[in-house]
Design a protein around this motif. Structure first.
Motif, PDB file in Angstrom:
ATOM      1  N   MET A 143       0.862  -1.181   0.000  1.00 15.19           N
ATOM      2  CA  MET A 143       0.000   0.000   0.000  1.00 15.19           C
ATOM      3  C   MET A 143       0.899   1.231   0.000  1.00 15.19           C
ATOM      4  SD  MET A 143      -2.817  -1.232   2.796  1.00 15.19           S
ATOM      5  CE  MET A 143      -3.715   0.289   2.740  1.00 15.19           C
ATOM      6  N   SER A 144       0.364   2.347  -0.491  1.00 14.93           N
ATOM      7  CA  SER A 144       1.110   3.595  -0.450  1.00 14.93           C
ATOM      8  C   SER A 144       0.140   4.745  -0.280  1.00 14.93           C
ATOM      9  CB  SER A 144       1.945   3.782  -1.719  1.00 14.93           C
ATOM     10  OG  SER A 144       1.119   4.087  -2.817  1.00 14.93           O
ATOM     11  N   ASP A 145       0.686   5.957  -0.260  1.00 13.70           N
ATOM     12  CA  ASP A 145      -0.149   7.140  -0.061  1.00 13.70           C
ATOM     13  C   ASP A 145      -0.945   7.530  -1.312  1.00 13.70           C
ATOM     14  OD1 ASP A 145       1.767   8.206  -1.735  1.00 13.70           O
ATOM     15  OD2 ASP A 145       2.711   9.422  -0.189  1.00 13.70           O
ATOM     16  N   CYS A 146      -0.622   6.958  -2.454  1.00 13.98           N
ATOM     17  CA  CYS A 146      -1.319   7.200  -3.721  1.00 13.98           C
ATOM     18  C   CYS A 146      -1.245   8.652  -4.186  1.00 13.98           C
ATOM     19  CB  CYS A 146      -2.786   6.748  -3.655  1.00 13.98           C
ATOM     20  SG  CYS A 146      -2.959   4.977  -3.381  1.00 13.98           S
ATOM     21  N   MET A 147      -0.352   9.440  -3.593  1.00 12.35           N
ATOM     22  CA  MET A 147      -0.177  10.819  -4.035  1.00 12.35           C
ATOM     23  C   MET A 147       0.647  10.831  -5.318  1.00 12.35           C
ATOM     24  SD  MET A 147      -0.391  13.195  -0.770  1.00 12.35           S
ATOM     25  CE  MET A 147       0.121  14.489  -1.763  1.00 12.35           C
ATOM     26  N   PHE A 148       0.254  11.661  -6.256  1.00  4.41           N
ATOM     27  CA  PHE A 148       0.967  11.778  -7.521  1.00  4.41           C
ATOM     28  C   PHE A 148       2.251  12.567  -7.304  1.00  4.41           C
ATOM     29  CE2 PHE A 148       1.836  13.901 -11.598  1.00  4.41           C
ATOM     30  CZ  PHE A 148       1.992  12.777 -12.386  1.00  4.41           C
ATOM     31  N   VAL A 149       3.358  12.041  -7.767  1.00 10.91           N
ATOM     32  CA  VAL A 149       4.650  12.707  -7.646  1.00 10.91           C
ATOM     33  C   VAL A 149       4.891  13.487  -8.936  1.00 10.91           C
ATOM     34  CG1 VAL A 149       7.121  12.370  -7.314  1.00 10.91           C
ATOM     35  CG2 VAL A 149       5.510  10.853  -6.168  1.00 10.91           C
ATOM     36  N   MET A 150       5.005  14.790  -8.806  1.00 15.98           N
ATOM     37  CA  MET A 150       5.192  15.657  -9.971  1.00 15.98           C
ATOM     38  C   MET A 150       6.628  15.574 -10.481  1.00 15.98           C
ATOM     39  SD  MET A 150       2.274  17.045 -10.573  1.00 15.98           S
ATOM     40  CE  MET A 150       2.733  18.318 -11.709  1.00 15.98           C
ATOM     41  N   PRO A 151       6.803  15.573 -11.798  1.00 13.71           N
ATOM     42  CA  PRO A 151       8.157  15.596 -12.347  1.00 13.71           C
ATOM     43  C   PRO A 151       8.796  16.965 -12.122  1.00 13.71           C
ATOM     44  CG  PRO A 151       6.536  15.746 -14.101  1.00 13.71           C
ATOM     45  CD  PRO A 151       5.773  15.524 -12.828  1.00 13.71           C
ATOM     46  N   PRO A 152      10.106  17.020 -12.134  1.00 11.96           N
ATOM     47  CA  PRO A 152      10.775  18.315 -11.986  1.00 11.96           C
ATOM     48  C   PRO A 152      10.396  19.247 -13.135  1.00 11.96           C
ATOM     49  CG  PRO A 152      12.360  16.502 -11.866  1.00 11.96           C
ATOM     50  CD  PRO A 152      11.053  15.920 -12.273  1.00 11.96           C
ATOM     51  N   THR A 153      10.336  20.535 -12.849  1.00 16.01           N
ATOM     52  CA  THR A 153      10.030  21.493 -13.911  1.00 16.01           C
ATOM     53  C   THR A 153      11.294  21.908 -14.660  1.00 16.01           C
ATOM     54  OG1 THR A 153      10.139  23.286 -12.305  1.00 16.01           O
ATOM     55  CG2 THR A 153       7.957  22.399 -12.813  1.00 16.01           C
ATOM     56  N   GLU A 154      12.429  21.917 -13.947  1.00 21.96           N
ATOM     57  CA  GLU A 154      13.690  22.283 -14.587  1.00 21.96           C
ATOM     58  C   GLU A 154      14.840  21.601 -13.854  1.00 21.96           C
ATOM     59  OE1 GLU A 154      16.135  26.295 -15.959  1.00 21.96           O
ATOM     60  OE2 GLU A 154      14.407  26.499 -14.642  1.00 21.96           O
ATOM     61  N   VAL A 155      15.767  21.063 -14.620  1.00 27.37           N
ATOM     62  CA  VAL A 155      16.945  20.389 -14.065  1.00 27.37           C
ATOM     63  C   VAL A 155      18.182  20.998 -14.721  1.00 27.37           C
ATOM     64  CG1 VAL A 155      18.134  18.190 -13.775  1.00 27.37           C
ATOM     65  CG2 VAL A 155      15.651  18.248 -13.732  1.00 27.37           C
ATOM     66  N   LYS A 156      19.155  21.395 -13.892  1.00 29.34           N
ATOM     67  CA  LYS A 156      20.387  21.986 -14.416  1.00 29.34           C
ATOM     68  C   LYS A 156      21.591  21.397 -13.699  1.00 29.34           C
ATOM     69  CE  LYS A 156      18.866  26.509 -15.974  1.00 29.34           C
ATOM     70  NZ  LYS A 156      19.076  27.951 -15.845  1.00 29.34           N
ATOM     71  N   CYS A 157      22.731  21.554 -14.321  1.00 29.31           N
ATOM     72  CA  CYS A 157      23.992  21.135 -13.722  1.00 29.31           C
ATOM     73  C   CYS A 157      24.510  22.285 -12.863  1.00 29.31           C
ATOM     74  CB  CYS A 157      24.994  20.775 -14.809  1.00 29.31           C
ATOM     75  SG  CYS A 157      26.533  20.124 -14.151  1.00 29.31           S
ATOM     76  N   VAL A 158      24.626  22.051 -11.570  1.00 32.77           N
ATOM     77  CA  VAL A 158      25.124  23.065 -10.636  1.00 32.77           C
ATOM     78  C   VAL A 158      26.353  22.470  -9.933  1.00 32.77           C
ATOM     79  CG1 VAL A 158      24.610  24.456  -8.590  1.00 32.77           C
ATOM     80  CG2 VAL A 158      22.809  23.992 -10.284  1.00 32.77           C
ATOM     81  N   ASN A 159      27.497  23.075 -10.160  1.00 34.67           N
ATOM     82  CA  ASN A 159      28.762  22.606  -9.563  1.00 34.67           C
ATOM     83  C   ASN A 159      29.014  21.123  -9.846  1.00 34.67           C
ATOM     84  OD1 ASN A 159      29.265  25.192  -8.500  1.00 34.67           O
ATOM     85  ND2 ASN A 159      28.080  24.728  -6.668  1.00 34.67           N
ATOM     86  N   GLY A 160      28.715  20.672 -11.057  1.00 38.51           N
ATOM     87  CA  GLY A 160      28.975  19.298 -11.445  1.00 38.51           C
ATOM     88  C   GLY A 160      27.943  18.293 -10.979  1.00 38.51           C
ATOM     89  N   VAL A 161      26.838  18.770 -10.418  1.00 34.55           N
ATOM     90  CA  VAL A 161      25.790  17.876  -9.905  1.00 34.55           C
ATOM     91  C   VAL A 161      24.450  18.287 -10.518  1.00 34.55           C
ATOM     92  CG1 VAL A 161      24.575  17.083  -7.827  1.00 34.55           C
ATOM     93  CG2 VAL A 161      27.014  17.602  -7.717  1.00 34.55           C
ATOM     94  N   CYS A 162      23.726  17.301 -11.052  1.00 37.82           N
ATOM     95  CA  CYS A 162      22.397  17.569 -11.582  1.00 37.82           C
ATOM     96  C   CYS A 162      21.476  17.938 -10.424  1.00 37.82           C
ATOM     97  CB  CYS A 162      21.858  16.356 -12.337  1.00 37.82           C
ATOM     98  SG  CYS A 162      22.769  16.031 -13.869  1.00 37.82           S
TER      99      CYS A 162
END
Length: 128
Positions: free
Chosen positions: A105-124
């Motif tokens: 079982m889970s909370d059934c809440m929808f997980v939204m995708p990220p709106t923007e992803v960037k490389c910051v100091n070598g880390v996504c």
């Protein structure tokens, strides 16, 4: 006598079309197996660094019992996307089967995708 053979053939045919329980036909998936697969994917992603020129992406990861992903994984666009997609699909399918086998079982809440992803100091990183 003809009726006897018709009934016999019919009963044999009906038995050959019986449904099998999913849990009986599949090996039970353990939490340890899922964790191992998850770590393999994370190690693969971590073996690539990002830069502003390469950029980053994200992929839906996991399978909630109610449907939809558990989270989103961030990755450098330097990865072999086909390989990553296959690894993630295999994991998602295994987790879905595990959910069915364990009546999870889970909370059934929808997980939204990220709106923007960037490389910051070598880390996504998710930028919101």
């Amino acid at each position: 006598m003809k009726w006897f053979f018709k009934i016999l053939v019919l009963s044999i045919l009906l038995q050959s079309f019986q449904c099998t329980d999913l849990n009986d036909s599949q090996e039970t998936i353990t939490s340890t197996q899922l964790e191992t697969k998850k770590q393999e994917i994370q190690n693969y992603i971590n073996s690539f660094s990002c830069s502003e020129s390469v950029g980053c992406g994200f992929i839906a990861f996991g399978s909630k019992p109610c449907g939809g992903p558990r989270t989103y994984l961030l990755f450098s666009n330097g990865v072999n996307l086909t390989k990553l997609q296959e690894m993630v699909k295999n994991y998602n399918d295994l987790e879905n089967l595990h959910n069915i086998q364990t009546n999870a079982m889970s909370d059934c809440m929808f997980v939204m995708p990220p709106t923007e992803v960037k490389c910051v100091n070598g880390v996504c990183t998710i930028i919101n």
